[in-house]
Scaffold this active site. Structure first.
Site, PDB file in Angstrom:
ATOM      1  N   ARG B 264       0.900  -1.256  -0.094  1.00 19.01           N
ATOM      2  CA  ARG B 264       0.069  -0.008  -0.121  1.00 19.01           C
ATOM      3  C   ARG B 264       0.817   1.266   0.191  1.00 19.01           C
ATOM      4  NH1 ARG B 264       0.381   1.257   5.328  1.00 19.01           N
ATOM      5  NH2 ARG B 264       0.254  -0.268   6.747  1.00 19.01           N
ATOM      6  N   HIS B 268      -1.429   3.599   6.651  1.00 25.02           N
ATOM      7  CA  HIS B 268      -2.574   2.620   6.981  1.00 25.02           C
ATOM      8  C   HIS B 268      -3.806   3.179   6.926  1.00 25.02           C
ATOM      9  CE1 HIS B 268      -4.742  -0.358   9.309  1.00 25.02           C
ATOM     10  NE2 HIS B 268      -4.985   0.530  10.141  1.00 25.02           N
ATOM     11  N   TYR B 277       8.282   4.584   9.584  1.00 24.93           N
ATOM     12  CA  TYR B 277       8.560   3.144   9.751  1.00 24.93           C
ATOM     13  C   TYR B 277       8.956   2.594   8.212  1.00 24.93           C
ATOM     14  CZ  TYR B 277       3.503   2.890   8.374  1.00 24.93           C
ATOM     15  OH  TYR B 277       2.567   3.172   7.662  1.00 24.93           O
TER      16      TYR B 277
END
Ligand SMILES: Cc1ncc(C[n+]2csc(CCOP(=O)(O)OP(=O)(O)O)c2C)c(N)n1
Lengths: 325, 359
Positions: B264, B268, B277
């Site tokens: 993706r 999120h 991250y």
């Protein structure tokens, strides 16, 4: 009419409904060949076949979720959770998924499911087999909670539960399965969910109870009668919906009440009943409504079980207290 | 003394698998045997849906920033996984989605304005039309896996040649419900497809910290169902794998776990920051795998697609999204009375009384 104990009446309700409607299914751990650990479903697989009555793998969340998935496809599952302490494993599926299906889908889907589970103390069972966890269900919007106290009600309430298009958490007190026999009509009849039962009339005090505690309350009322105190005993039969009208009508007559529950005292069904009495009948009360309940400890090992559970003596003492107020 | 009867290895062995791809990064067919049968019109339709969905995702993120949508989980990068897997189904197959799987619902028939209403927290978003076979998106990770299992059992009992499909992420494959569902499907041989879109992260937790399993697909072994791993950026590979799984289900051969390796691009949800991250290198590594570029190259080489087509679909998607969000905004607001009435088939007395407080 036949004489049945509560377990036989529960089995008979399932038999009647399995026969009447092919969409009714029964499943859970070990419910098939042996008929469940309490034999409540004994003979049903032999009669209706493995397609309708079947054993599942050992996984409570999946039992609950299977029921939800089948429910939205037109089946009417009766899902058995083997013992009450294992409902924690299935709580998401029972109390979140099934209970809010109608809400989430704006009425498009529902959960015509009965979750059956044995519960209730006084039988010296293993840990986490007997706790009264109905309070968890009662706090959950969208699920009905039914607890029968006798064979006639058990059959009629369970048939109503199976026909209900909303999920019903149907709790069967272990200590009542074999406690006594009573007249139970053959074939179909229903007892309406949401209607309490005045099991004993009286004019001095109302004792509100459900499940096994109805019987303890009646025994207490018998004792009190010897002292000239006439206690009315109400069996709630269903905790959601709660029949507050029957309670209020009784309090208008007696002006005093106590509520008895096996569950731990804090924030339980008794607390809710008392809150509703405050809302609807405070001016009819001559004394505060008291609770008789288990203490706020974990449900104990067998050693102290009998002392832990509400007893005739504790009920009588609470009645004396409200009379002496 | 007892004799050693055999020297068979007694340790259970597994080996890594190679994910199925049909197209190379340049859009060439590298695995012709696995090429799904599709007409030119179908190929164009698939591209149309992917471009449309990418545009809608961009718009949805903007609408979210404007406060016109509620909770929304972006999907860019996962178009091949989502659209390919839905495209492989029949209209009467049943989808049990996770929160991110809105495109599958919409391409399966849920009106887009209802998807927006769902995001805006309106009940009508979940009021699925009668002829659309889906559940509303699930928030509890894993719960939908069990619903699909139940739906599949219903199909089997009714002797209907339909399959249920359910989606979760790599994070979701760690949930107990994932194992319980697959195990039930194995034991009852149910026509269900468990799709795991392994996009590398569960919120911020990378796959390597999620599980030590060789792959998500390997988890099928324990349940005794078929497990496959597929290049989830390759829409043709996805279609092939899901069609095969659906056929197995319809033929009574049971369940399949399909791990789709995907990525993706966005965070999120709208709330987290990918720079905390993820690395630029990693993003650069995935960029050329983009399902739109790759499949687009394939179609262009066949003379089925051009940049003008992409531009046209984008315009169309923007116009549709605008119209559908307006339609959603025009739907009458939910009321507490309506909410109360949605708890039970017949509203019990205590709830009727509670309604009075809101009138
Ligand atoms: C039972 C449960 N636990 C935690 C969450 C919070 N949560 C939402 S999304 C998410 C990560 C999911 O990751 P993954 O399954 O990989 O899906 P992705 O969104 O990456 O596709 C978490 C932990 C939740 N919704 N449900």
């Amino acid at each position: 009419m036949a004489q049945m104990n509560m377990k036989e009446a529960i089995r008979d309700a399932m038999r009647v409904e399995l026969k009447r409607d092919t969409n009714v299914l029964l499943f859970g751990e070990d419910v098939g060949k042996v008929g469940g650990v309490f034999r409540a479903t004994e003979g049903l697989q032999a009669e209706f076949g493995e397609d309708r009555v079947f054993d599942t793998p050992l996984a409570e969340s999946a039992i609950g979720g299977l029921a939800v998935g089948m429910g939205i496809q037109g089946f009417r599952p009766i899902a058995e959770i083997q013992f009450v302490g294992f409902i924690y494993e299935a709580m998401d599926q029972m109390f979140i998924q099934a209970a809010r299906m109608r809400y989430r889908s704006g009425g498009r889907y529902n959960s015509p499911i009965v979750f059956r589970t044995p519960f209730g103390g006084g039988v010296k069972a293993a840990e986490l087999h007997t706790d009264s966890l109905e309070g968890l269900a009662v706090q959950t919007p969208g699920i009905k909670v039914v607890i029968p106290s006798n064979p006639y009600d058990a059959k009629g309430l369970l048939i109503s539960a199976i026909r209900d298009n909303d999920p019903v958490f149907f709790m069967e007190h272990l200590n009542l399965y074999h406690a006594f026999r009573a007249e139970v009509p053959e074939g179909e009849y229903t007892v309406e969910i949401g209607k309490a039962n005045v099991v004993r009339e009286g004019s001095d005090v109302t004792i509100i109870a459900y499940g096994l505690m109805v019987h303890t309350a009646v025994k207490a009322a018998d004792e009190l009668e010897k002292q000239g105190i006439k206690a009315e005993v109400i069996d709630l039969r269903s905790l959601v919906p709660l029949d507050i009208d029957t309670i209020v009508a009784s309090i208008q007559k007696t002006n005093r009440a106590i509520v008895v529950q096996e569950a731990q005292k804090t924030s339980g069904v008794a607390a809710e009943v008392i809150a509703q009495i405050n809302e609807k009948a405070i001016l009819h009360l001559e004394a505060p409504v008291l609770r008789v309940a288990g203490p706020d400890t974990v449900y104990p090992f067998a050693q102290v079980e009998d002392a832990w559970l509400p007893s005739v003596a504790r009920i009588s003492a609470a009645v004396q207290k409200v009379l002496d107020f | 003394m007892s004799k050693v009867l055999s020297k068979l290895p007694y340790e259970v062995q597994t080996e890594p698998v190679t994910p199925l791809s049909v197209l190379s990064l340049d859009g060439e067919v590298v695995n012709p045997d696995e090429m799904p049968e599709l007409t030119d019109d179908q190929l164009k339709e698939i591209m149309y849906r992917m471009v449309f969905t990418r545009t809608w995702d961009d718009r949805a993120v903007n609408l979210g920033r404007q406060g016109r949508l509620g909770f929304y989980a972006p999907v860019s990068g996962q178009e091949a996984a989502m659209i390919g897997s839905e495209y492989a189904l029949n209209k009467d197959d049943f989808i049990c989605p996770g929160y991110r799987d809105i495109p599958q619902l919409v391409w399966h028939g849920l009106p887009l304005y209802q998807a927006f209403l769902y995001s805006r927290g309106h009940q009508h978003g979940g009021q699925i039309p009668e002829d659309v076979h889906v559940l509303m998106p699930q928030i509890i990770i894993g719960a939908q896996i069990l619903h699909a299992t139940g739906v599949a059992m219903a199909f089997k009992k009714k002797n209907e040649k339909r399959v249920a499909i359910t989606y979760t992420g790599d994070g979701g494959s760690s949930e107990g419900d994932f194992y319980e569902g697959m195990n039930f499907a194995g034991a009852f041989k149910l026509p269900v497809i468990y799709v795991v879109q392994n996009n590398g992260y569960a919120i911020t937790t990378p796959y390597a910290k999620q599980t030590a399993a060789l792959s998500v697909a390997h988890k099928a072994l324990a349940a005794g169902i078929k497990g496959v791993q597929v290049d989830g950026m390759d829409v043709l590979a996805v279609i092939k794998a899901v069609r095969d799984a659906a056929e197995r289900g319809r033929n009574g051969e049971g369940a399949t776990l399909i791990e789709l390796l995907t990525y993706r691009y966005r965070a999120h949800s709208m709330a987290d920051d990918t720079t905390k991250y993820r690395t630029k290198d990693e993003e650069a590594e995935w960029a050329p795998k983009d399902p739109l570029i790759r499949f687009g190259k394939y179609l262009e080489s066949k003379g089925l697609w051009s940049e003008e087509d992409t531009a046209r679909v984008k315009e169309e998607a923007k116009a549709t999204v605008n119209e559908q969000i307006k339609k959603a905004e025009a739907v009458e607001k939910m009321t507490v009375e309506g909410l109360i009435d949605s708890m039970f088939e017949t509203t019990p007395q205590h709830l009727e009384e509670q309604k009075a407080d809101f009138q």
